[in-house]
Design a protein around this motif. Sequence first.
Motif, PDB file in Angstrom:
ATOM      1  N   LEU A  78      -5.629  -0.034  11.451  1.00 16.97           N
ATOM      2  CA  LEU A  78      -4.118   0.302  11.794  1.00 16.97           C
ATOM      3  C   LEU A  78      -3.709   1.896  11.360  1.00 16.97           C
ATOM      4  N   ASP A  79      -2.821   2.361  12.505  1.00 15.02           N
ATOM      5  CA  ASP A  79      -2.579   3.734  12.194  1.00 15.02           C
ATOM      6  C   ASP A  79      -1.472   3.943  11.046  1.00 15.02           C
ATOM      7  N   GLY A  80      -0.924   3.075  10.726  1.00 10.01           N
ATOM      8  CA  GLY A  80       0.271   3.286   9.661  1.00 10.01           C
ATOM      9  C   GLY A  80      -0.407   2.777   8.193  1.00 10.01           C
ATOM     10  N   VAL A  81       0.526   2.751   7.171  1.00 14.43           N
ATOM     11  CA  VAL A  81       0.059   2.596   5.776  1.00 14.43           C
ATOM     12  C   VAL A  81       1.270   1.579   5.475  1.00 14.43           C
ATOM     13  N   SER A  82       1.002   0.700   4.514  1.00 17.70           N
ATOM     14  CA  SER A  82       2.053  -0.199   4.096  1.00 17.70           C
ATOM     15  C   SER A  82       2.704   0.263   3.038  1.00 17.70           C
ATOM     16  N   HIS A  83       4.097   0.150   2.993  1.00 19.13           N
ATOM     17  CA  HIS A  83       5.008   0.488   2.005  1.00 19.13           C
ATOM     18  C   HIS A  83       5.481  -0.406   0.880  1.00 19.13           C
ATOM     19  N   LEU A  84       4.964  -1.513   1.197  1.00 19.02           N
ATOM     20  CA  LEU A  84       5.602  -2.895   0.608  1.00 19.02           C
ATOM     21  C   LEU A  84       5.624  -2.753  -0.931  1.00 19.02           C
ATOM     22  N   SER A  85       4.599  -2.460  -1.425  1.00 15.52           N
ATOM     23  CA  SER A  85       4.246  -2.514  -2.934  1.00 15.52           C
ATOM     24  C   SER A  85       5.249  -1.306  -3.498  1.00 15.52           C
ATOM     25  N   GLN A  86       5.157  -0.200  -2.839  1.00 12.61           N
ATOM     26  CA  GLN A  86       5.963   0.848  -3.502  1.00 12.61           C
ATOM     27  C   GLN A  86       7.574   0.558  -3.215  1.00 12.61           C
ATOM     28  N   TRP A  87       7.981  -0.159  -2.088  1.00 13.07           N
ATOM     29  CA  TRP A  87       9.503  -0.445  -1.768  1.00 13.07           C
ATOM     30  C   TRP A  87       9.791  -1.398  -2.920  1.00 13.07           C
ATOM     31  N   ILE A  88       9.133  -2.375  -3.304  1.00 19.84           N
ATOM     32  CA  ILE A  88       9.356  -3.447  -4.168  1.00 19.84           C
ATOM     33  C   ILE A  88       9.446  -2.941  -5.707  1.00 19.84           C
ATOM     34  N   ALA A  89       8.681  -1.941  -5.966  1.00 23.93           N
ATOM     35  CA  ALA A  89       8.773  -1.277  -7.298  1.00 23.93           C
ATOM     36  C   ALA A  89       9.815  -0.508  -7.691  1.00 23.93           C
ATOM     37  N   GLY A  90      10.609   0.080  -6.464  1.00 20.86           N
ATOM     38  CA  GLY A  90      11.663   0.982  -6.660  1.00 20.86           C
ATOM     39  C   GLY A  90      11.493   2.271  -6.087  1.00 20.86           C
ATOM     40  N   GLY A  91      10.400   2.397  -5.323  1.00 26.99           N
ATOM     41  CA  GLY A  91      10.043   3.865  -4.672  1.00 26.99           C
ATOM     42  C   GLY A  91       9.433   4.973  -5.570  1.00 26.99           C
ATOM     43  N   SER A  92       9.027   6.134  -5.009  1.00 21.96           N
ATOM     44  CA  SER A  92       8.391   6.899  -6.017  1.00 21.96           C
ATOM     45  C   SER A  92       9.271   7.585  -7.010  1.00 21.96           C
ATOM     46  N   SER A  93      10.498   7.487  -6.924  1.00 21.65           N
ATOM     47  CA  SER A  93      11.159   7.964  -7.798  1.00 21.65           C
ATOM     48  C   SER A  93      11.119   7.261  -9.085  1.00 21.65           C
ATOM     49  N   VAL A  94      10.568   6.251  -9.223  1.00 25.54           N
ATOM     50  CA  VAL A  94      10.276   5.404 -10.695  1.00 25.54           C
ATOM     51  C   VAL A  94       8.886   6.114 -11.197  1.00 25.54           C
ATOM     52  N   ASP A  95       8.999   5.961 -12.469  1.00 30.72           N
ATOM     53  CA  ASP A  95       7.851   6.511 -13.086  1.00 30.72           C
ATOM     54  C   ASP A  95       6.514   5.494 -12.942  1.00 30.72           C
ATOM     55  N   GLY A  96       5.496   6.145 -12.452  1.00 30.84           N
ATOM     56  CA  GLY A  96       4.244   5.641 -12.326  1.00 30.84           C
ATOM     57  C   GLY A  96       4.084   4.867 -10.967  1.00 30.84           C
ATOM     58  N   VAL A  97       5.107   5.205 -10.102  1.00 34.20           N
ATOM     59  CA  VAL A  97       4.885   4.578  -8.604  1.00 34.20           C
ATOM     60  C   VAL A  97       4.551   5.876  -7.748  1.00 34.20           C
ATOM     61  N   GLU A  98       3.270   5.834  -7.074  1.00 33.82           N
ATOM     62  CA  GLU A  98       2.950   6.932  -6.147  1.00 33.82           C
ATOM     63  C   GLU A  98       3.609   6.335  -4.548  1.00 33.82           C
ATOM     64  N   ALA A  99       3.974   7.389  -4.038  1.00 35.39           N
ATOM     65  CA  ALA A  99       4.373   7.270  -2.585  1.00 35.39           C
ATOM     66  C   ALA A  99       3.322   6.806  -1.750  1.00 35.39           C
ATOM     67  N   ALA A 100       3.448   5.844  -0.964  1.00 36.69           N
ATOM     68  CA  ALA A 100       2.531   5.331  -0.102  1.00 36.69           C
ATOM     69  C   ALA A 100       1.961   6.523   1.055  1.00 36.69           C
ATOM     70  N   ARG A 101       2.718   7.464   1.403  1.00 35.20           N
ATOM     71  CA  ARG A 101       2.249   8.562   2.365  1.00 35.20           C
ATOM     72  C   ARG A 101       2.755   9.766   1.739  1.00 35.20           C
ATOM     73  N   SER A 102       1.777  10.721   1.508  1.00 32.07           N
ATOM     74  CA  SER A 102       1.958  11.946   1.128  1.00 32.07           C
ATOM     75  C   SER A 102       1.872  13.201   2.021  1.00 32.07           C
ATOM     76  N   GLU A 103       1.370  12.648   3.159  1.00 35.04           N
ATOM     77  CA  GLU A 103       1.456  13.699   4.563  1.00 35.04           C
ATOM     78  C   GLU A 103       1.600  12.795   5.682  1.00 35.04           C
ATOM     79  N   MET A 104       2.175  13.623   6.914  1.00 38.41           N
ATOM     80  CA  MET A 104       2.636  12.981   8.079  1.00 38.41           C
ATOM     81  C   MET A 104       2.569  13.962   9.223  1.00 38.41           C
ATOM     82  N   LEU A 105       1.683  13.347  10.407  1.00 43.77           N
ATOM     83  CA  LEU A 105       1.657  14.193  11.693  1.00 43.77           C
ATOM     84  C   LEU A 105       3.099  13.726  12.181  1.00 43.77           C
ATOM     85  N   VAL A 106       4.119  14.505  12.713  1.00 41.01           N
ATOM     86  CA  VAL A 106       5.144  14.165  13.469  1.00 41.01           C
ATOM     87  C   VAL A 106       4.707  14.151  14.892  1.00 41.01           C
TER      88      VAL A 106
END
Length: 337
Positions: A78-106
Amino acid sequence: VGVHGSKTLPLRGEKADYWEGGVRVPAFVTGGFTEGALATAGVSPYSNTDMVHITDLHTTILNVAGYKPESTAEAKPLDGVSHLSQWIAGGSSVDGVEAARSEMLVNINSALFGGSGAIHVGDYKMIVNPEPSESRIYAKTRKALVAKQGILDQEDFQQILTYVHAEVLGTATKYIFNIAKNEFETEDDDCTDAEACSNLYDNEDFADVREMMEEKWGQWKLEAAPSTFMWADDGPLADPALFGGMWDSWRDGDNTPKAQYFGMSVLDADKFEGMTAMLHHSTDLAVSMGSAMALTGGSGSFGMMAVALTVFGAAIGMVSYRAGKRSGGSSTYESLA
């Protein structure tokens, strides 16, 4: 209101630009599953600023549905990545939660459209020609292709595109912004922190960032599939004047255009790929032409491009239309040129 009827103030730019105002959109996720999952995790509804690509939505929804790729699907991931676990955990602003995506080709346009585009790596964003003007490149190139009759070869077509790129885009412009600090992509340089108010591309204090972004740009450019765009637009054939003043189908029963650009038809796949490869190396000529047009006060008209072609002694073989075979016989229609 901008050209495309859209503005995303206070972000810079609009639809069809590579500024944030042309690529960033608001979105929300809601529904019974979302509410239940957040409640179970002890997370209240919140705003999330993590990077999400449109392809990630497909992958995330498949994750919600319990889809797990089989070994047979590994050859085509698949071209994309899943954000499910990060979204349910509150996003990367929460300590210990790493963003699902760190780079992106526009996007990185093919050489046919000037190689414009944008990429994100971490907090940094690099843009090449933030206002790519694909529609103008298309319109001017197409106008050149139908201007005169004749056979178009590889060199002729490359020359047309080089001059169109020079006229429309001029000198290639590059930008690097720290989007976390400068989300409005300002360039006023009126602050103590350069990352908060300026284009960092030519700032030698950020030479390592520029090198890293250019390397990533080159990597993604190499991974891009070859362009298959052939200017095979048969829309102008929908002209009653070609059919005795009557509306008629301009395609055969098997959906083949009754006419096509003759010049493009003589460019087989190998020649076309060779031509697009050469276009990647024609930027110096396009830049010099763009600079010359700026110095001479060029108005950006197609007439100027024609004059430039004449001065350079270019024998441009424009294209005409070639009649295609119709079901049960053949017929010749007059050229649109």
